[in-house]
Motif scaffolding. Structure first.
Motif, mmCIF file in Angstrom:
data_model
loop_
_atom_site.group_PDB
_atom_site.id
_atom_site.type_symbol
_atom_site.label_atom_id
_atom_site.label_comp_id
_atom_site.label_asym_id
_atom_site.label_seq_id
_atom_site.Cartn_x
_atom_site.Cartn_y
_atom_site.Cartn_z
ATOM 1 N N LYS A 131 -4.911 -0.815 -4.375
ATOM 2 C CA LYS A 131 -6.507 -1.282 -3.949
ATOM 3 C C LYS A 131 -6.705 -2.581 -4.781
ATOM 4 O O LYS A 131 -5.606 -3.474 -5.506
ATOM 5 C CB LYS A 131 -6.952 -0.376 -5.159
ATOM 6 N N GLU A 132 -7.434 -2.940 -4.290
ATOM 7 C CA GLU A 132 -7.849 -5.259 -4.920
ATOM 8 C C GLU A 132 -7.766 -4.965 -6.477
ATOM 9 O O GLU A 132 -8.667 -4.101 -6.526
ATOM 10 C CB GLU A 132 -9.164 -6.124 -3.868
ATOM 11 N N GLY A 133 -7.761 -5.649 -6.842
ATOM 12 C CA GLY A 133 -7.756 -5.777 -8.289
ATOM 13 C C GLY A 133 -6.119 -5.182 -9.117
ATOM 14 O O GLY A 133 -6.046 -5.350 -9.938
ATOM 15 N N GLN A 134 -5.748 -4.280 -8.668
ATOM 16 C CA GLN A 134 -4.248 -3.864 -9.230
ATOM 17 C C GLN A 134 -3.249 -4.221 -8.955
ATOM 18 O O GLN A 134 -3.378 -5.278 -7.979
ATOM 19 C CB GLN A 134 -4.106 -2.442 -8.189
ATOM 20 N N GLY A 135 -2.100 -4.393 -9.528
ATOM 21 C CA GLY A 135 -0.919 -4.774 -9.186
ATOM 22 C C GLY A 135 -0.037 -4.862 -8.022
ATOM 23 O O GLY A 135 -0.207 -3.427 -8.163
ATOM 24 N N ALA A 157 3.702 -9.809 -15.626
ATOM 25 C CA ALA A 157 2.834 -8.458 -16.562
ATOM 26 C C ALA A 157 1.471 -8.248 -14.623
ATOM 27 O O ALA A 157 1.805 -9.593 -14.565
ATOM 28 C CB ALA A 157 2.313 -9.136 -17.506
ATOM 29 N N LEU A 158 1.500 -7.045 -14.994
ATOM 30 C CA LEU A 158 0.417 -7.120 -13.496
ATOM 31 C C LEU A 158 -0.679 -6.748 -14.163
ATOM 32 O O LEU A 158 -0.714 -6.174 -16.283
ATOM 33 C CB LEU A 158 0.582 -5.430 -13.205
ATOM 34 N N GLY A 159 -1.895 -7.110 -13.877
ATOM 35 C CA GLY A 159 -3.476 -6.944 -14.759
ATOM 36 C C GLY A 159 -4.654 -7.835 -13.806
ATOM 37 O O GLY A 159 -4.093 -8.556 -13.309
ATOM 38 N N ASN A 160 -5.397 -7.245 -14.367
ATOM 39 C CA ASN A 160 -6.792 -8.106 -13.518
ATOM 40 C C ASN A 160 -7.965 -7.816 -14.943
ATOM 41 O O ASN A 160 -8.233 -7.094 -15.542
ATOM 42 C CB ASN A 160 -7.607 -7.514 -12.405
ATOM 43 N N PRO A 161 -8.559 -9.549 -15.195
ATOM 44 C CA PRO A 161 -7.881 -10.520 -15.110
ATOM 45 C C PRO A 161 -6.045 -10.644 -15.059
ATOM 46 O O PRO A 161 -5.521 -10.360 -16.132
ATOM 47 C CB PRO A 161 -8.930 -11.664 -15.948
#
Length: 986
Positions: A133-137, A249-253
């Protein structure tokens, strides 16, 4: 080859006393040794060469324990080099070393390994698609193929080579696993990804099968807390080595990566790369060891990881042996001390064979002890070798190469007449005079007088024989200081002179040497501060210019001749601004003040008059500011003061500067960072307002409080609101300190109703004051009626007009049938003050459906009935062909053109438009005519542009253009015509 015992090919050598020139023979010393070799399995060069070359006299021979003579042997010896032809992995992998031998002994080279390097192809299995999904890592696994040696480098390509993935704050490739990490996937990441693994050892790269990455649209895009996926392990580094620690790291932002050393400051030799994902440590030292932590932070959360960096060391010589000659029967110990971590193990070799001694100590040397010795220091990081030759010799005394010399001495001084014959064992000594002898047989005379001049003979004798040699002594006048330097007291920046003069023997040269606190002053390198005054050969005066604090100390003048020297000294005091205070630290603190303590720095011989305290915080961008103190003036005898007017819950650093009448000193080192205590917030959010939004919503907005005004942890906002005529305030807590708005949703909220709103801040200590109260309105309801009496018509092939009965605001959608669908419709927004709009950029000769909706901030109302519009056929695509231009009078030009015939799918011609304007002007005159010619009046000289085009109900057709130059001369000078442009000069 291995370290099996081997036949020694050298003879026992008995050494007699020879000069350095005569004793030209020496044992082997390696100049080239084998090195670790990685042989690529796919190498086109079918051989491996292991180098071995030693310097020796007589020349060395090279011994091998490999059978070179069998027909199937792959080995051959070329000089000292071992060549392996057509290497086979199962036969030739291993450790190799060589022996070098001559009559003086044997030495063994360091061990070198032969390994076979390979990098297999990636698995041919198809890689599965990765849906995110967009926004996920996302993590794309490289899964490198089998390889040797273990070190690979990794890159990724997108869709095709050589489109490499750019690495930035959002994308990272681990050089440990090869995996590609994308902290936050967006639609631009869609594509096919391939991992490239490269082996620098064998210069080969391989590509993986493509991995499709498919971003899945999600609206709205969700936020995700920082989640560390790349974590550096416990790491061991060697002193002097460079290492890299990885964190991502993964993350949004997209998270920010921060590094710290848990047991101290980050080493000064560090560097952050790859947007903080790499921490490089250069030239690692023991003090760099410790626990390192990386922290990933975004607005949704934090994640931490810590691991230890240990520092060890390759073996290194602290003290190593060197080749030496030693007397027969004397005691001798070969030095060999190594450092390293872990501590190295020491081994000894003599003539290539292992010795079981822990140290090479001899109590009584014999000729058999002569030979080549090697000391080997080894830990699990590596091994080092030291090599030396020991020669044991014996001979009767001889002065042939070192006779007793003629020496000179100054009156009242001391002189030593050396007696150093070549002899072994050590001889006994005697002289023709009975005066003090040193242990090596030299003659010492103290308080020399003229009566000591003359000839002196040294006698040496041992069990092998005896010899003597005669020298002489000449006595000169002694050197004396006649003008000594005087103590001086000066200020920084001034000049001063140090005097020095001496008398000496006229037959000798004299020089003057100055030193400061025992260090000789280099007048050439330090010429900007020191200069010798030229005032006769017996004067050594020193000029010191632009004095600095570092020039203070004890100055010593040394007057020296080849025979003796004499010194005199004086002290120089330099007064200047104070030195930096030390040990600045926080003793006590409140929410708005701290009490500091420091220790006095050097006053540099001038009393300190006052102290200035400065501070900086995380918001001042490394700018130091003068602090307000209590007392306001900090006296020069103080070592403590209170800094006031600080902000609560802010991390500060402090430094102290001392001042005297001679100026301001250097600042102290900053104090350790410390945070003031928390307090209630006192600053309220500003610009409180809001309104609008979706139906049944109350939107409240404000400008967030700046972080320096948080005054404590757990900062957030309390939003209060009530209807204009209501008595009870509703309160809502917003925990995000960066929040800018709050939307209250309630089905019972009436539309367009006035509310009173106010906002205040809170933290872990308590609540602050409310902002000023603002009046806002709840959202409107969406329109409930569809627009009526929608109508419209085509204006041209590409434009149409639509109108309807007025609404508050309008939204017009139109789409082409049957090719387009309503989902791909074009939209035009119309203000509430208008009830019509123009539709543009439509396709010619096409049917369109049009609908109109009312809308406001709460949303859209119902759609009107669909209205159909058919656009006109397109205008002529061919431009008129200009066939004539002629001057009819002084100021009138006639232009003629052929009739344009439209194509079958083009609109009929209704007439022609003729535009003419002066060149360089944007406006002109437009004429319409149904004829195929026109008379154009020109009222002034100049360059003109004339454009002719056909006109139809579908719009204007293609343009034909001519340029006309009107001058006072009415003759035609030049005429140029082509199919679509003419240039005419009159």
């Amino acid at each position: 080859a291995s370290a099996h015992s081997h036949a020694l090919l050298f003879n026992r050598v008995s050494f007699v006393c020879l000069s350095a020139e005569e004793a030209t023979g020496y044992g082997p010393v390696f100049e080239e040794q084998p090195v670790d070799t990685i042989y690529p399995e796919e190498s086109p060069e079918a051989k491996i060469t292991m180098s071995c070359r030693a310097r020796a006299n007589p020349p060395a021979t090279y011994n091998v324990e490999i059978d070179l003579d069998t027909q199937s042997s792959h080995y051959s010896l070329v000089g000292g080099n071992l060549v392996i032809s057509n290497p086979i992995k199962t036969k030739h992998v291993g450790q190799y070393f060589c022996f070098a031998t001559n009559i003086y002994g044997t030495v063994i080279s360091r061990e070198a390994s032969v390994q076979f390097g390979y990098l297999d192809l990636f698995s041919s299995e198809e890689r599965e698609s990765v849906y995110v999904k967009e926004g996920q890592g996302a993590v794309l696994l490289c899964a490198p193929p089998p390889h040797h040696p273990g070190t690979l480098s990794f890159r990724w390509i997108l869709n095709e080579f050589p489109t490499f993935i750019p690495l930035d704050k959002r994308r990272f490739v681990s050089q440990i696993t090869g995996n590609l990490y994308i902290s936050k996937v967006d639609s631009s990441d869609s594509g096919n990804y391939s991992c490239i693994a490269s082996s620098p050892s064998i210069s080969k790269s391989v590509f993986s099968n493509y991995i499709p990455l498919v971003p899945l649209a999600e609206r709205p895009i969700r936020k995700y807390p920082a989640d560390l996926k790349v974590k550096f392990p416990d790491t061991t580094a060697l002193v002097g080595q460079n290492i890299t620690l990885e964190c991502f790291a993964l993350g949004n932002p997209v998270p920010e990566i921060r590094w710290k050393k848990l047991d101290g400051q980050l080493p000064p030799n560090h560097e952050l790369r790859m947007s903080g994902a790499h921490l490089h440590l250069y030239n690692v030292q023991f003090e760099d060891a410790g626990s390192f932590q990386c922290e990933a932070v975004n607005s949704r959360g934090k994640d931490y990881h810590a691991a230890r960096v240990s520092v060890e060391a390759f073996p290194e010589w602290v003290e190593q042996m060197s080749s030496t000659e030693q007397d027969l029967s004397r005691d001798y110990t070969m030095p060999c001390v190594a450092s390293g971590k872990p501590e190295p193990r020491i081994r000894w070799l003599k003539n290539g064979q292992l010795s079981h001694r822990k140290e090479m100590r001899f109590s009584s040397l014999t000729f058999d002890d002569s030979g080549m010795y090697q000391c080997i220091a080894e830990n699990h990081h590596g091994v080092i070798y030291a090599t030396a030759e020991l020669r044991v010799y014996a001979c009767a005394p001889t002065f042939e190469h070192n006779p007793v010399k003629r020496v000179m001495a100054a009156k009242n001084g001391r002189v030593v007449i050396e007696c150093r014959p070549k002899a072994a064992p050590k001889p006994s000594f005697s002289w023709t005079v009975s005066i003090t002898l040193s242990l090596d047989g030299s003659l010492e005379i103290r308080n020399v007088t003229r009566a000591d001049e003359g000839r002196y003979t040294c006698f040496a004798e041992n069990d092998r024989g005896k010899a003597n040699s005669t020298g002489s002594l000449l006595v000169t006048e002694s050197t004396k200081i006649t003008l000594a330097p005087s103590n001086a007291d000066v200020k920084v920046g001034e000049n001063t002179r140090m005097q020095c003069a001496a008398s000496h023997d006229a037959s000798l040269d004299i020089t003057f040497v100055w030193s400061l606190d025992g260090r000789v002053i280099d007048l050439h390198k330090e010429s900007h501060h020191y200069e010798r005054t030229l005032n006769g050969s017996s004067n050594g005066e020193l000029l010191i210019k632009n004095l600095q604090l570092k020039h203070a100390g004890r100055y010593t003048c040394t007057a020296q001749t080849p025979i003796d020297n004499v010194t005199a000294a004086a002290h120089l005091v330099v007064r200047g601004p104070p030195g930096a205070p030390g040990g600045v630290r926080v003793l006590n603190k409140t929410d708005k003040s701290v009490t500091l303590q420091w220790s006095r720095g050097a006053d540099n011989h001038n009393p300190i008059s006052k102290y200035t305290i400065q501070y900086r915080d995380s918001f001042s961008e490394d700018v130091w500011k003068n602090a307000t103190t209590s007392p306001a003036d900090v006296e020069g005898n103080a070592e403590m003061a209170t800094v006031v007017d600080l902000f609560p819950w802010i991390e500060y650093e402090f430094r102290v500067i001392a001042t005297s009448t001679l100026g301001k000193g250097e600042p102290s080192s900053p104090s350790p960072k410390d945070k003031t205590l928390e307090a209630f917030p006192v600053v309220a959010p500003s610009d409180v307002g809001g309104g609008g939004g979706t139906s049944r919503e109350l939107t409240i907005t404000w400008t967030p409080v700046q972080p320096q005004y948080y005054y404590g942890p757990d900062f957030g906002y309390i939003v209060a609101f009530k209807p204009q005529d209501g008595a009870q305030w509703m309160r809502v807590t917003v925990a995000d300190p960066q929040a800018k708005h709050y939307i209250h949703r309630d089905p019972s909220i009436p539309p367009m109703t006035e509310y009173q709103v106010k906002v205040k801040a809170f933290n872990g200590k308590g609540e602050g004051p409310f902002s000023l109260t603002a009046a806002i309105y709840s959202a409107q309801d969406a329109p409930s009626e569809a627009p009526g009496r929608v109508d419209g018509k085509a204006l041209s092939a590409t434009d149409a007009i639509v109108w309807w009965l007025p609404l508050s605001q309008g939204n017009v959608k139109y789409w082409r049938i049957p090719d387009d669908s309503e989902g791909g419709a074009e939209t035009v927004v119309v203000p509430g003050s208008e009830n019509h709009t123009r539709l543009e950029s439509m396709k010619p000769d096409s049917h369109y459906l049009v609908e109109v909706r009312g809308y406001n901030s709460a949303g859209y109302g119902p759609a009107s009935e669909h209205h159909q519009i058919h656009t006109k056929k397109p205008p002529p695509s061919r431009a008129p062909k200009i066939i004539g231009q002629k001057l009819k009078s002084h100021s009138v030009v006639n232009i003629a053109w052929e009739h344009v015939k439209p194509l079958a799918n083009e609109a009929a011609i209704e007439g022609y438009k003729v535009l003419y304007r002066q060149k360089g002007h944007s406006t002109g005159t437009l004429y319409t005519t149904s004829k195929q010619y026109i008379d154009l009046p020109f009222h002034a000289d100049g360059n003109y542009v004339v454009e002719v085009r056909a006109h139809s109900e579908g719009g204007d057709g293609a343009v034909a253009q001519i340029n006309i130059n009107i001058t006072g001369n009415t003759r035609i000078h030049h005429l140029l015509i082509n199919s679509d442009q003419c240039n005419v000069v009159f």
